[in-house]
Design an enzyme around this catalytic site. Structure first.
Site, PDB file in Angstrom:
ATOM      1  N   GLY A  33      37.277 104.076  23.822  1.00 45.73           N
ATOM      2  CA  GLY A  33      36.775 105.202  23.045  1.00 45.73           C
ATOM      3  C   GLY A  33      37.123 105.118  21.568  1.00 45.73           C
ATOM      4  O   GLY A  33      36.898 106.072  20.832  1.00 45.73           O
ATOM      5  N   GLN A  34      37.667 103.997  21.122  1.00 45.86           N
ATOM      6  CA  GLN A  34      38.041 103.839  19.717  1.00 45.86           C
ATOM      7  C   GLN A  34      37.190 102.781  19.014  1.00 45.86           C
ATOM      8  O   GLN A  34      37.544 102.306  17.949  1.00 45.86           O
ATOM      9  CB  GLN A  34      39.520 103.463  19.613  1.00 45.86           C
ATOM     10  N   GLU A  43      36.243  93.712  37.650  1.00 53.57           N
ATOM     11  CA  GLU A  43      34.989  93.069  38.053  1.00 53.57           C
ATOM     12  C   GLU A  43      35.024  92.537  39.491  1.00 53.57           C
ATOM     13  O   GLU A  43      34.117  91.834  39.905  1.00 53.57           O
ATOM     14  CB  GLU A  43      34.623  91.960  37.073  1.00 53.57           C
ATOM     15  N   ILE A  55      36.779  99.710  19.783  1.00 50.25           N
ATOM     16  CA  ILE A  55      37.420  98.392  19.743  1.00 50.25           C
ATOM     17  C   ILE A  55      36.461  97.327  20.265  1.00 50.25           C
ATOM     18  O   ILE A  55      36.356  96.242  19.694  1.00 50.25           O
ATOM     19  CB  ILE A  55      38.745  98.411  20.532  1.00 50.25           C
ATOM     20  N   GLY A  56      35.737  97.632  21.341  1.00 48.19           N
ATOM     21  CA  GLY A  56      34.758  96.677  21.853  1.00 48.19           C
ATOM     22  C   GLY A  56      33.715  96.344  20.812  1.00 48.19           C
ATOM     23  O   GLY A  56      33.338  95.179  20.631  1.00 48.19           O
ATOM     24  N   TYR A 113      37.106  92.624  27.146  1.00 48.47           N
ATOM     25  CA  TYR A 113      37.830  93.657  27.872  1.00 48.47           C
ATOM     26  C   TYR A 113      38.707  94.438  26.898  1.00 48.47           C
ATOM     27  O   TYR A 113      39.391  93.852  26.056  1.00 48.47           O
ATOM     28  CB  TYR A 113      38.707  93.046  28.974  1.00 48.47           C
ATOM     29  N   VAL A 114      38.668  95.751  27.041  1.00 52.43           N
ATOM     30  CA  VAL A 114      39.529  96.642  26.261  1.00 52.43           C
ATOM     31  C   VAL A 114      40.383  97.414  27.254  1.00 52.43           C
ATOM     32  O   VAL A 114      39.864  97.981  28.226  1.00 52.43           O
ATOM     33  CB  VAL A 114      38.703  97.603  25.373  1.00 52.43           C
ATOM     34  N   TYR A 173      26.290  97.432  25.393  1.00 50.41           N
ATOM     35  CA  TYR A 173      25.588  96.325  24.747  1.00 50.41           C
ATOM     36  C   TYR A 173      24.252  96.769  24.163  1.00 50.41           C
ATOM     37  O   TYR A 173      23.870  96.351  23.074  1.00 50.41           O
ATOM     38  CB  TYR A 173      25.389  95.171  25.733  1.00 50.41           C
ATOM     39  N   ASN A 194      27.539  97.362  36.404  1.00 48.72           N
ATOM     40  CA  ASN A 194      28.326  97.795  35.247  1.00 48.72           C
ATOM     41  C   ASN A 194      27.447  98.566  34.257  1.00 48.72           C
ATOM     42  O   ASN A 194      27.102  98.079  33.188  1.00 48.72           O
ATOM     43  CB  ASN A 194      28.986  96.589  34.576  1.00 48.72           C
TER      44      ASN A 194
END
Length: 154
Positions: free
Chosen positions: A98-99, A30, A101-102, A91-92, A136, A129
């Site tokens: 791509g899994q 960021e 997780i977020g 943050y991942v 989101y 971003n």
């Protein structure tokens, strides 16, 4: 280990060093690494040794690694006389993207909000971003265009 062995849980003090690494990676991503002043000791003291803590944290664990983290705090008073949650950082790690997780971390935060009778979860996203905004929106979040964000540096 495969991608399905992700455990979502609340962070504990012994996660402080690994959470700090992800916080630092987020600061690089960021573009505020030049002003990043957090240390593992600050994470330990602010998040786990204070009562109440300055922030709460949910992590995505993969074996002995922390693949992702989400930090938040409560806004105890709102016009609805119910609390809200402010999502400070999500943050991942690049290796784990791509899994979903977020999404799992956000769903855990949503459950935390429900358990605390919160009216909403609020956060900000950097205007550049685009992947974050798409993420989101895919979850069903809406951009709030009714308010402008201000800050006052002291």
């Amino acid at each position: 280990m495969n991608k399905y062995e992700i455990i979502i849980r609340k962070a504990v003090e012994s996660d402080s060093d690994k959470v700090w690494v992800l916080m630092k990676e987020l600061a690089i991503f960021e573009h505020y690494i030049d002003s990043f002043a957090i240390t593992p000791e600050i994470v330990r003291n602010s998040g786990f040794r204070k009562t109440p803590p300055d922030f709460y944290c949910i992590v995505a664990e993969h074996g002995d690694e922390i693949a992702g983290m989400l930090e938040y705090y409560f806004l105890p008073y709102t016009a609805q006389n119910r609390p809200a949650i402010y999502l400070k950082e999500l943050y991942v790690d690049n290796h784990y993207r791509g899994q979903k997780i977020g999404e799992k971390l956000m769903n855990a935060l949503k459950e935390e909000a429900k358990q605390h009778n919160c009216t909403q979860i609020k956060w900000t996203v950097a205007p550049w971003n685009d992947s974050g905004k798409r993420f989101y929106e895919r979850l069903g979040a809406k951009e709030n265009t009714e308010w402008l964000s201000y800050e006052w540096s002291i």
